[in-house]
Design an enzyme around this catalytic site. Structure first.
Site, short mmCIF file in Angstrom:
data_model
loop_
_atom_site.label_atom_id
_atom_site.label_comp_id
_atom_site.label_asym_id
_atom_site.label_seq_id
_atom_site.Cartn_x
_atom_site.Cartn_y
_atom_site.Cartn_z
N LYS A 1 -2.05 -19.55 52.78
CA LYS A 1 -3.24 -19.70 51.70
C LYS A 1 -2.66 -20.80 51.01
CE LYS A 1 -5.57 -17.12 48.23
NZ LYS A 1 -6.05 -15.92 47.48
N LYS B 1 -6.69 -20.16 55.11
CA LYS B 1 -7.53 -20.28 53.78
C LYS B 1 -7.10 -21.25 52.77
CE LYS B 1 -9.12 -17.33 49.95
NZ LYS B 1 -8.58 -16.23 48.98
C1 PBG Z 1 -7.29 -13.38 44.98
C2 PBG Z 1 -8.14 -13.88 45.91
C3 PBG Z 1 -8.81 -15.23 45.97
C4 PBG Z 1 -9.61 -15.19 47.04
C5 PBG Z 1 -9.43 -14.28 47.72
N1 PBG Z 1 -8.44 -13.38 47.08
C6 PBG Z 1 -8.71 -16.01 44.72
C7 PBG Z 1 -7.34 -16.71 44.34
O1 PBG Z 1 -6.42 -16.54 45.03
O2 PBG Z 1 -7.47 -17.32 43.24
C8 PBG Z 1 -10.40 -16.47 47.24
C9 PBG Z 1 -11.73 -16.18 47.90
C10 PBG Z 1 -12.96 -17.35 47.71
O3 PBG Z 1 -12.64 -18.13 47.11
O4 PBG Z 1 -13.92 -16.94 48.40
N2 PBG Z 1 -5.86 -13.28 45.15
#
Ligand code: PBG
Length: 326
Positions: A196, A249
């Site tokens: 991520k 992601k």
């Molecule tokens: C929280 C989380 C996020 C997303 C999924 N879980 C945001 C982040 O890490 O700031 C993003 C999902 C999206 O943008 O559709 N940890």
């Protein structure tokens, strides 16, 4: 060699193209993200995510029925936590009667076969809007991991099929797996957000949950997008620590990483087409500049072609409607 090889022979008709098609989409490829809020009869559109909504629990049930009827079989739950329940330790995340825990239990009792996945991270619960506990301006790893493991356990106890840690702390998959095993949750799956990246594509999601970081950014825990090889060691560690599904992601800007992971590992891989990707498509489509449906379909096929086995997407319902109507 030409004219023995003529690539156009198999492209002559729709039937011929379909016959040799390598990649297709089906509703069971998808994970549907759902945003849950407190209240009754609440269905609020998220301003930066047109036609995507936060639902209160009573209305979520209707949504689950609709998703099921469209052939969708997995949802990923996120909750919007009231401001007065946020703190630095994520205490509310462990509340057996919290919104997440109630959502899981209700959905599983309403539609037992729907796969319920849950977001495991502190940001919606954090007064700082960070995924971990903050000490002297830093996000501390190991204390956060202890809370995340307890949070995952509490989701499992409420009936979650798969917990999905999205925080990027080191060692959290191992700690979650150990605690789940110790407490007898041998069958609870872990879908790890393993590669991520710290990304600007998450903006609209943070609007949806009111979870934007109050100071700084998430670069000390989410990955640096200048790096490719690092995704492999992150993912490998998560698999070794007990992840059942791994994830790359954001989505469309990270297809190289997705393909790398598909080549390197046999573990099922999820792609997440994130909120910013959704917002961009919606905005351009609203202007009449692109054909939304065609663009979405092309992007989703690209995820599978790059190696994704499953795709979390805010377009899942629209696409499933189309697929089931065929
Ligand atoms: C929280 C989380 C996020 C997303 C999924 N879980 C945001 C982040 O890490 O700031 C993003 C999902 C999206 O943008 O559709 N940890």
């Amino acid at each position: 060699m030409f004219p023995i090889n003529r690539h156009r022979r198999l492209r002559q008709s729709a039937a011929s193209r379909a016959l040799v098609r390598e990649i297709t989409l089906q509703p069971t490829d998808f994970i549907v993200p759902l945003f849950v809020v407190e209240g009754q009869g609440v269905k609020e559109e998220i301003p930066s995510m047109p036609n995507y909504f936060r639902y209160s629990l009573d209305l979520i049930m209707e949504e689950i029925d609709l998703l099921w009827s469209l052939g969708l079989r997995a949802v990923l739950l996120f909750v919007k936590v009231p401001e007065n329940l946020k703190d630095n330790t994520g205490a509310e995340a462990l509340n057996a009667e919290g919104l997440m825990q109630r959502s899981i239990a209700l959905i599983k009792s309403h539609c037992p076969e729907m796969i319920v996945m849950t977001d495991v991270a502190l940001d919606p619960y954090s007064s700082f809007g960070h995924d971990g506990i903050v000490e002297k301006g830093k996000i501390i790893n190991d204390a956060t991991v202890d809370v995340l493991a307890k949070m995952a356990l509490s989701h499992a106890q409420a009936g979650a099929d798969i917990v999905a840690p999205s925080d990027m702390m080191d060692g959290r998959i191992g700690s979650i797996r150990t605690l789940l095993e110790k407490e007898g949750f041998h069958h609870t799956g872990i879908m790890s957000y393993s590669a991520k990246y710290a990304s600007s594509f998450y903006g609209p999601f943070r609007d949806a949950l009111d979870s934007a970081p109050g100071f700084g950014d998430k670069k000390t825990y989410q990955m640096d997008y200048h790096n490719r090889g690092e995704a492999r060691s992150e993912t490998q560690h998560d698999i070794e620590e007990g992840a059942d599904i791994v994830m790359v992601k954001p989505g469309i800007a990270y297809l190289d990483i997705l393909r790398d992971m598909a080549n390197a590992f046999d573990t099922p891989i999820a792609a997440y087409q994130v909120s910013g990707e959704y917002a961009m498509v919606k905005a351009a489509a609203a202007k009449g500049w692109i054909d939304e449906q065609a663009i979405v379909y092309e992007q989703l096929i690209a995820f599978k072609r790059a190696g994704a086995h499953l795709i979390a997407s805010y377009f899942a319902k629209d696409v499933a409607k189309k697929l089931t109507a065929l």
